[in-house]
Motif scaffolding. Structure first.
Motif, PDB file in Angstrom:
ATOM      1  N   MET A   1       0.979  -1.218   0.077  1.00 29.54           N
ATOM      2  CA  MET A   1       0.037  -0.125  -0.064  1.00 29.54           C
ATOM      3  C   MET A   1       0.931   1.335   0.176  1.00 29.54           C
ATOM      4  SD  MET A   1      -3.151   0.463   2.362  1.00 29.54           S
ATOM      5  CE  MET A   1      -4.342  -0.642   2.340  1.00 29.54           C
ATOM      6  N   GLY A   2       0.420   2.427  -0.827  1.00 30.30           N
ATOM      7  CA  GLY A   2       0.965   3.576  -0.730  1.00 30.30           C
ATOM      8  C   GLY A   2       0.961   4.421   0.649  1.00 30.30           C
ATOM      9  N   GLU A   3       1.696   5.505   0.498  1.00 28.79           N
ATOM     10  CA  GLU A   3       1.518   6.548   1.788  1.00 28.79           C
ATOM     11  C   GLU A   3       0.348   6.960   1.951  1.00 28.79           C
ATOM     12  OE1 GLU A   3       5.059   8.902   2.673  1.00 28.79           O
ATOM     13  OE2 GLU A   3       6.213   7.554   1.516  1.00 28.79           O
ATOM     14  N   THR A   4      -0.101   7.449   2.869  1.00 32.02           N
ATOM     15  CA  THR A   4      -1.494   8.283   3.169  1.00 32.02           C
ATOM     16  C   THR A   4      -1.095   9.660   3.496  1.00 32.02           C
ATOM     17  OG1 THR A   4      -2.719   6.316   3.749  1.00 32.02           O
ATOM     18  CG2 THR A   4      -3.742   8.295   4.348  1.00 32.02           C
ATOM     19  N   PHE A   5      -1.510  10.609   2.774  1.00 29.84           N
ATOM     20  CA  PHE A   5      -1.238  11.801   3.327  1.00 29.84           C
ATOM     21  C   PHE A   5      -2.307  12.654   3.742  1.00 29.84           C
ATOM     22  CE2 PHE A   5       2.005  11.017  -0.078  1.00 29.84           C
ATOM     23  CZ  PHE A   5       3.156  11.103   0.547  1.00 29.84           C
ATOM     24  N   PHE A   6      -2.173  13.442   4.968  1.00 27.27           N
ATOM     25  CA  PHE A   6      -3.285  14.270   5.494  1.00 27.27           C
ATOM     26  C   PHE A   6      -3.453  15.433   4.729  1.00 27.27           C
ATOM     27  CE2 PHE A   6      -4.044  17.774   8.348  1.00 27.27           C
ATOM     28  CZ  PHE A   6      -5.468  17.161   8.932  1.00 27.27           C
ATOM     29  N   LYS A   7      -4.592  15.660   4.199  1.00 29.06           N
ATOM     30  CA  LYS A   7      -4.900  16.992   3.551  1.00 29.06           C
ATOM     31  C   LYS A   7      -5.602  17.917   4.455  1.00 29.06           C
ATOM     32  CE  LYS A   7      -5.120  14.658  -0.921  1.00 29.06           C
ATOM     33  NZ  LYS A   7      -5.754  14.395  -2.284  1.00 29.06           N
ATOM     34  N   PRO A   8      -5.002  19.050   4.802  1.00 30.16           N
ATOM     35  CA  PRO A   8      -5.691  19.882   5.966  1.00 30.16           C
ATOM     36  C   PRO A   8      -6.617  20.556   5.097  1.00 30.16           C
ATOM     37  CG  PRO A   8      -3.348  20.548   5.047  1.00 30.16           C
ATOM     38  CD  PRO A   8      -3.494  19.193   4.502  1.00 30.16           C
ATOM     39  N   LYS A   9      -7.781  20.920   5.695  1.00 33.42           N
ATOM     40  CA  LYS A   9      -8.811  21.851   5.399  1.00 33.42           C
ATOM     41  C   LYS A   9      -8.874  23.213   6.004  1.00 33.42           C
ATOM     42  CE  LYS A   9     -11.768  17.947   4.422  1.00 33.42           C
ATOM     43  NZ  LYS A   9     -13.217  17.188   4.577  1.00 33.42           N
ATOM     44  N   ILE A  10      -9.038  24.158   5.229  1.00 37.81           N
ATOM     45  CA  ILE A  10      -9.013  25.627   5.865  1.00 37.81           C
ATOM     46  C   ILE A  10     -10.413  26.089   5.628  1.00 37.81           C
ATOM     47  CG2 ILE A  10      -8.272  27.779   5.595  1.00 37.81           C
ATOM     48  CD1 ILE A  10      -5.520  26.633   4.460  1.00 37.81           C
ATOM     49  N   TYR A  11     -11.001  26.745   6.684  1.00 36.61           N
ATOM     50  CA  TYR A  11     -12.380  27.343   6.918  1.00 36.61           C
ATOM     51  C   TYR A  11     -12.324  28.787   7.238  1.00 36.61           C
ATOM     52  CZ  TYR A  11     -13.695  22.466   6.823  1.00 36.61           C
ATOM     53  OH  TYR A  11     -14.221  21.108   6.756  1.00 36.61           O
ATOM     54  N   ASN A  12     -12.887  29.713   6.487  1.00 33.98           N
ATOM     55  CA  ASN A  12     -13.097  30.843   6.795  1.00 33.98           C
ATOM     56  C   ASN A  12     -14.121  31.195   7.678  1.00 33.98           C
ATOM     57  OD1 ASN A  12     -12.738  33.702   6.515  1.00 33.98           O
ATOM     58  ND2 ASN A  12     -14.317  33.911   5.231  1.00 33.98           N
ATOM     59  N   VAL A  13     -14.001  31.784   8.703  1.00 35.03           N
ATOM     60  CA  VAL A  13     -15.023  32.029   9.770  1.00 35.03           C
ATOM     61  C   VAL A  13     -15.060  33.681  10.051  1.00 35.03           C
ATOM     62  CG1 VAL A  13     -15.616  31.825  12.230  1.00 35.03           C
ATOM     63  CG2 VAL A  13     -14.093  29.977  11.123  1.00 35.03           C
ATOM     64  N   MET A  14     -16.298  33.931  10.004  1.00 39.69           N
ATOM     65  CA  MET A  14     -16.491  35.379  10.119  1.00 39.69           C
ATOM     66  C   MET A  14     -17.746  35.651  11.223  1.00 39.69           C
ATOM     67  SD  MET A  14     -18.798  36.634   6.719  1.00 39.69           S
ATOM     68  CE  MET A  14     -19.638  35.513   6.042  1.00 39.69           C
ATOM     69  N   ALA A  15     -17.491  36.437  12.032  1.00 38.42           N
ATOM     70  CA  ALA A  15     -18.562  36.966  12.783  1.00 38.42           C
ATOM     71  C   ALA A  15     -19.001  38.487  12.592  1.00 38.42           C
ATOM     72  CB  ALA A  15     -17.930  36.915  14.279  1.00 38.42           C
ATOM     73  N   VAL A  16     -20.168  38.846  12.275  1.00 40.61           N
ATOM     74  CA  VAL A  16     -20.513  39.929  11.875  1.00 40.61           C
ATOM     75  C   VAL A  16     -21.887  40.513  12.720  1.00 40.61           C
ATOM     76  CG1 VAL A  16     -21.560  41.203  10.057  1.00 40.61           C
ATOM     77  CG2 VAL A  16     -20.133  39.553   9.574  1.00 40.61           C
ATOM     78  N   TYR A  17     -21.524  41.531  13.118  1.00 35.37           N
ATOM     79  CA  TYR A  17     -22.364  42.343  14.258  1.00 35.37           C
ATOM     80  C   TYR A  17     -22.942  43.626  13.672  1.00 35.37           C
ATOM     81  CZ  TYR A  17     -20.636  38.682  17.570  1.00 35.37           C
ATOM     82  OH  TYR A  17     -20.213  37.412  17.871  1.00 35.37           O
ATOM     83  N   GLU A  18     -24.013  43.799  13.841  1.00 32.41           N
ATOM     84  CA  GLU A  18     -24.389  45.250  13.530  1.00 32.41           C
ATOM     85  C   GLU A  18     -24.566  46.053  14.729  1.00 32.41           C
ATOM     86  OE1 GLU A  18     -28.242  47.689  11.448  1.00 32.41           O
ATOM     87  OE2 GLU A  18     -28.505  45.592  12.356  1.00 32.41           O
ATOM     88  N   ALA A  19     -23.777  47.220  14.727  1.00 33.66           N
ATOM     89  CA  ALA A  19     -23.623  48.247  15.791  1.00 33.66           C
ATOM     90  C   ALA A  19     -24.388  49.530  15.564  1.00 33.66           C
ATOM     91  CB  ALA A  19     -22.205  48.268  16.268  1.00 33.66           C
ATOM     92  N   ILE A  20     -25.109  50.206  16.413  1.00 33.11           N
ATOM     93  CA  ILE A  20     -25.761  51.135  16.147  1.00 33.11           C
ATOM     94  C   ILE A  20     -25.120  52.458  17.504  1.00 33.11           C
ATOM     95  CG2 ILE A  20     -27.780  52.584  15.927  1.00 33.11           C
ATOM     96  CD1 ILE A  20     -29.029  49.971  15.119  1.00 33.11           C
ATOM     97  N   ASP A  21     -24.888  53.447  16.975  1.00 33.16           N
ATOM     98  CA  ASP A  21     -24.354  54.633  17.647  1.00 33.16           C
ATOM     99  C   ASP A  21     -23.183  54.170  18.829  1.00 33.16           C
ATOM    100  OD1 ASP A  21     -26.241  56.272  17.071  1.00 33.16           O
ATOM    101  OD2 ASP A  21     -27.816  55.728  18.362  1.00 33.16           O
TER     102      ASP A  21
END
Length: 61
Positions: A1-21
């Motif tokens: 069997m061949g080598e197994t490579f770990f393929k990292p996953k990248i996720y974009n995380v955003m936190a959006v808040y509405e602020a008034i005054d």
């Protein structure tokens, strides 16, 4: 069997808040944040992630 490579996953995380005054300075109060800014949706946002921009534009409409 061949080598197994770990393929990292990248996720974009955003936190959006509405602020008034809002007053004062934006401040990160934990060790997980990198940047924190207030901005107006009526002005262009420099270097914004395309999916974040799409989410914000849907809020404005």
């Amino acid at each position: 069997m061949g080598e197994t490579f770990f393929k990292p996953k990248i996720y974009n995380v955003m936190a959006v808040y509405e602020a008034i005054d809002v007053e004062g300075q934006a401040k990160i109060n934990d060790d997980e944040g990198i940047e924190l800014h207030y901005f107006s949706l009526e002005e262009p946002i420099e270097n914004i992630n395309p999916s974040t921009e799409l989410t914000l534009r849907k809020k404005v409409i």
